[in-house]
Every structure is written in structure tokens, then in C-alpha cells.
Design an enzyme around this catalytic site. Sequence first.
Site, PDB file in Angstrom:
ATOM      1  CE  LYS A  49      -2.481  56.904   1.401  1.00 45.68           C
ATOM      2  NZ  LYS A  49      -1.516  57.404   1.464  1.00 45.68           N
ATOM      3  CB  THR A  50       0.188  62.964  -0.625  1.00 49.79           C
ATOM      4  OG1 THR A  50      -0.104  61.162  -1.417  1.00 49.79           O
ATOM      5  CG2 THR A  50       1.528  63.257  -0.513  1.00 49.79           C
ATOM      6  CG  ASP A 240       1.411  58.030   4.160  1.00 50.58           C
ATOM      7  OD1 ASP A 240       0.439  57.781   4.062  1.00 50.58           O
ATOM      8  OD2 ASP A 240       2.528  57.974   2.561  1.00 50.58           O
ATOM      9  CD  GLU A 241       0.488  53.946   1.740  1.00 55.40           C
ATOM     10  OE1 GLU A 241      -0.837  53.238   2.613  1.00 55.40           O
ATOM     11  OE2 GLU A 241       0.133  54.086   0.345  1.00 55.40           O
ATOM     12  CD  GLN A 271      -6.203  52.828  -0.899  1.00 56.83           C
ATOM     13  OE1 GLN A 271      -5.376  52.534  -1.396  1.00 56.83           O
ATOM     14  NE2 GLN A 271      -6.689  53.471  -0.007  1.00 56.83           N
ATOM     15  NE  ARG A 626      -4.488  52.540  -6.460  1.00 59.79           N
ATOM     16  CZ  ARG A 626      -4.605  53.893  -5.524  1.00 59.79           C
ATOM     17  NH1 ARG A 626      -4.053  54.731  -5.872  1.00 59.79           N
ATOM     18  NH2 ARG A 626      -5.254  53.696  -4.359  1.00 59.79           N
TER      19      ARG A 626
END
Length: 679
Positions: A49-50, A240-241, A271, A626
Site C-alpha cells: 500500500k505504501t 491513506d488509511e 483493517q 503483521r
Amino acid sequence: MSRQYTLHRPAATRSSGIDYRAALNDDQYAAVTSGPGRALVIAGAGSGKTRTLTYRVAWLIDHGVDPREILLLTFTNKAAREMTGRVREQVPQDTSALWAGTFHSIGSRILRRHAEEIGFTRSFSILDRDDQKSMLKSVIEACRIETGQRRFPKPEVLASVFSLAENTGSAIEEVIDTRHPHLIEWEDEIAKVHKAYLERKLATNSMDFDDLLVRTVGLFESHPDILDLYRLRFRHILVDEYQDTNAVQGRLVDLLAGGDNSLMAVGDDAQSIYSWRGADMSLILGFPERHPGAKVYTIETNYRSVPEILDLSNAAIRANRGRFEKSLQAARPSAGVRPAVVPLPDPQSQAAFVVQRLCDLHEAGMPLGEIAVLYRAHFQSLEIQLELTARGIPFAITSGLRFFEQAHVKDVAAFMRFVVNRRDEVSFTRMAGLLPGCGPAACARLWSQWLASGWADCDTPPPVWSDVLLGFKVPKKSEAHWCQLCHTLDELSADGVPARPPEMIFSILEGVYDDYLRATFDNADTRRADIERLSEYGGGFEDVVEFLAQLSLMSSADGEPNGKGEVADEAKVTLSSIHQAKGLEWGAVFLIWLVDGQFPNGRVLEGEDDDLLEEERRLFYVAVTRARDELYLTYPLFNPRSYSGDVVCRPSRFFEDFPQELIEHWNVGDGGFSDEIPF
DNA sequence: GTAGCGTAGATTTTT
DNA sequence: TCTACGCTAC
């Protein structure tokens, strides 16, 4: 009739030379090279994503977009820094004009420029949780509420009610009815306090966190000309997010993206874990309907985890109903090892197991920095901390205590805040309260004398503070200290010119605060060291107002000054709440306290609210995704120190969400019969 | 009105 | 275990 006329800048003289085709997979490439307009990118955990976002920025710049036309909204300061850092590495063009930051920091930046338009001044104070609490306490007292035999809700409770109302854009009564029904009997009084609180913030030139969002939206709605200014500037908005944005943030984005600006929202509905802060999943789920013609991209290849961990993650989240249907595909080959489920007799054994196993991994070559212990709530890390300390293993904890929220840091900041914002009652009261012999009553009297002096509302500060303040009536016991304090203020700003932050901090420390530290705390030295670090940090700022805003908006979890920080993070085990672990990854992850009532959280189970349980499950999903190579799910069978009296633990219901074949069951003895941990 | 002491009560997540 | 509050003595 209006005509749209576009100025074409000369094509960028240099390009980054990035080979986008080679650097990205097909899904990522499609999103990164998306044309102008609206786009929603659903990017699963570990799918890059980043990477997608930073390449998108690079791509825009490569295609002639001026960096100053780009606005990048992130959830944490850390994410903002990370992305701007990566962009800077990738593109040769000057990107310093790009705006990147959290919604709150961008809001504060915009509001400072236009504060006068909404009744504030440029140097308004930002109230953090603690300041907000102090103000509410004082406001509640001023409201003189008839409580009779009953108990009026505490400032913390009111703060969360107000905050939720602001962030969801709903009325106070609505929040009380749906989220705090037991407060219904106080509805009228709470409304009264809320009104008084709003007035007090205005009178003291202060904004709380929520104001930074709500007032920015308000500013844009009441001043279309100002909104146009920003619309014309930010032609490309990236968020973002996006799954964690709330109604106000969503509104802010939609306002800025109005007209024909480009908007790209990136997120993962699986998420979304901030509903208690007003995050509203319907924003991401309803994005295509709100923005007709929006392109939707889905990125489903996971580069992070081995298939064994991914299978478990996919199975776990499938138990939720409200979500976009998707299934992450593993890019990595099988590890041949399944995630471990490890029951242990009690919390101590759980800690002993985690630490012993972690040592094994370390001895086998895994750096400590590649290992994390995650939990639902901070207090669950206690035994682990003790065990790690006992064994001398270094660890970094992203604790609930933040550097900038510690009492001594806030005390020092109070002096600075008062000097730049002379209407800041909270800071003044905090500062005066440090004097021996000055309790709440004396502080209140000092404050009214200050208001009466007329300097609070004056456009300029008094050239010499002590000329005004020394004339005040103070308790006898405090006289000498008061005098000292006045002269300290003289040093902070003379003739209306504020000193630079490090000079201010030096004056405060030497003038009054060092004395106070020594007299008040047994660990005065470490606290003094903290303040010296604060001063160091302040050295990077010319402008005190800017410095103070940063203090309020930045948490230690974001990086910057946290704890000691001598040992490089490479050599430390990470202890973190799952919320703070979002966006990060480790080679090995231990998820502890998987007990019903702990995780999922007990209050959620009582309420029997399916939405809340689904959020807990998403949190579980965030935790397990994670891990790159190894995942350990542990729980104690007994909890002897349980407050609720439930000594026997029931394993977390999340274990029922995935088939047993996906996991490995470990039996760990306590030395009696099977001391060895099987491999 | 303040400061010091004792007791009861409570524990989520954070910009 | 820690904190926040209330009570009492100065």
C-alpha cells in the site's frame, strides 16, 4: 459564463527514471498510473500500500504535476514522514512544497492561516486530552449543576461524548442515546456544559483535537473563497488509511476534492479499527456511490507473509459479514511451518514462554528488532516487561505514556503557551498552580486579576510582564515564588518579542522549574533530562507557535523523542498494542492474552453488539497479518489476578473462526513432565 | 484554602 | 498496582 483555462508548466526537465512497469505488479501499476478523477484503491494487508502511494506521488511528479499541488493525508505523522522520505529518495525534483500530514496537522496548518476569520488568533492553543479535561472540570464547576444525591459524569466521560459527537457529525443527545444510554438522565445538564465548553474554548483562544477538523470544515463551508484557494492549489489529493476516516474527515476530503480535482483514496476495509473514534466504514464502502465514475482498484497479492499465516488471516476475517469480498494471495513460498497456538497455565508462564521462545529465535539468528509482542491493551504487557527486564533483553515499548504528555513536559510548555496566547486559562492555571501555597482557589483569583488587567485581550503582550503581574495579590506563602515567576516571564518575551524555544526552556528551567522539580519529585534528574531533550528538539524551530503545535500533535509513538533511544531499534524487541502496530511488520509475532474478555475485549462481549465484535475481529486480523514468517498465538488458562473473579479463562472465540488444520498445537509444560518445547 | 494522608475503586484502543 | 478522591489537620 466561466471558462476554464489551464496554465501548462514546462515539462519537468528531469524525470525520476523510475521503470514503473518493472517496479510494480499489474494491480499496483494500474492504480499508480490511474488517470485524473476519482479512484478508490482497496489494498489488502501487506500488498504494498505504501509503495503504491509513494509511486503514485512520484508518477504524478514525473508527469508534470507541481509538488505543491499535491496533498497527502495520512493517519499518523510517522506515515507522513515515511512517505515524504521515500518520495524524496525516488524523485530528483524538489518536493519540499508537497503537503503531507495527518488530518489534524493539516487542519491546524490551515486554521492558523485563517484563524481571525472564525474568531481565533494565529497563536491559538491546542488542547490535548489532559488540557481538555482540566478545562471541562473548570467548566463543570462554573455551571453549578444541581447534582443532589446523584453523581454527574466525569470530565473524561463528557470529553468522549463531545468528541464522538463532533467526529460523527451527530448531536450530543444522539450520542448519549446510542452509546451512553446511562447518561440520559443528565441530558439537559450535559448540553449546558457542552455549550459552556464551546464558549470557553473561544474565550481562551483554544482548540481541542476535534476542533482542528470540525473548524476547518466550518471555515470552508462559511468562506467559499478560502475553500477555492485550497481547491485551486491542491489538484491532487491522496488519502491513506481511508477505512479509518470519520464523517468530518470524509467531509473535509470531499470539500477539498470538489470540482475537478483528483482524489485517490487508499485503504482496506478489513483493517478498520477506529470506530470508537468515529471511523465510519461506510465512507470506504460507499465511496463508489458518492463519487460516480470513480475507478476502483483492488490489490490482492500479499508480499509479506508465508502462505500458512495468510491462510489463517483469510479464514479469520471471513467470519465477518460487513466487508468487501476479497482473498489475499500469497506471493511467498510455503514455510512448511504453521502458526502455533500455545495454551499456558497462567500469565507468568505465558511471559516465560514468549521470552524463552524469543530468545531461541534470536539465538537462531533472528535480530531482536525482527520480533514483536502484540496485545489488545497495554496493561497486558506487564508480565512480559518484567520477564524481559529480568533476562536483560532490551525492548522498546510504544507505551500509552507519551513523552509530550508527561506532567513535567506539559508544565514547561504551559509557560510558553501562556506567553504566546495570553487568553490561555488552562496554561496560566497550570503554571500558577506550581507555586507552593497556590491551590485552585488562589489560581482562580490570579486569573481574574489577569483578566481585569486588560492585557489578556490586548493585541500586544505587556512590554514588561512583571510591571503588570507583580502588583497582583497572591497568598503570602507564594509571594517570593510569584516574584520569581514574573521575572521568568520577562525573559520569555521582552517588548512583545518571544524568545526562541530553547532559550525559553532554559529560562523556565533555571528561573523556577528546576526548584520545583527538586522539591516535588524523587526522580528530578531524569525529568530534568527530559526537559533538556525537549529543548534540543525545540532547537529545530524558529517559531514558538509552530513548536507548541508540534508538541500537541505529535506522540512519541510517531518516532522523534521517545524514551532514551540510545540503543538502535535493530537490537530491541518491540512491545506494542495492536493499534499502534498497524502498518508495521516483523519476522516473528507473538500475540498474547487470547482470552475471551481480554481479546475480544470484555466490554464488547457484554454489549452483544455484532459491529463491535466484528471490529475486534478486524483487530485480530491486523495483528496476525503483521507477521512475515512466524506467528505465535498464546493464552493463559488461569488468570489469578483477575478483577472480575473469572479465574478460569475461556480461550478467545477467534480460535473458532479458523479450522484446526491451519494451526499447530503446542503443549508447554512447566518443568514437571514436558519441559521441552517441541519444534 | 492547602497539603498530606488514607482508602476505595478501576483498568481499551489514540489524533 | 496505581490513581483519584475525600477527609482531616494545619
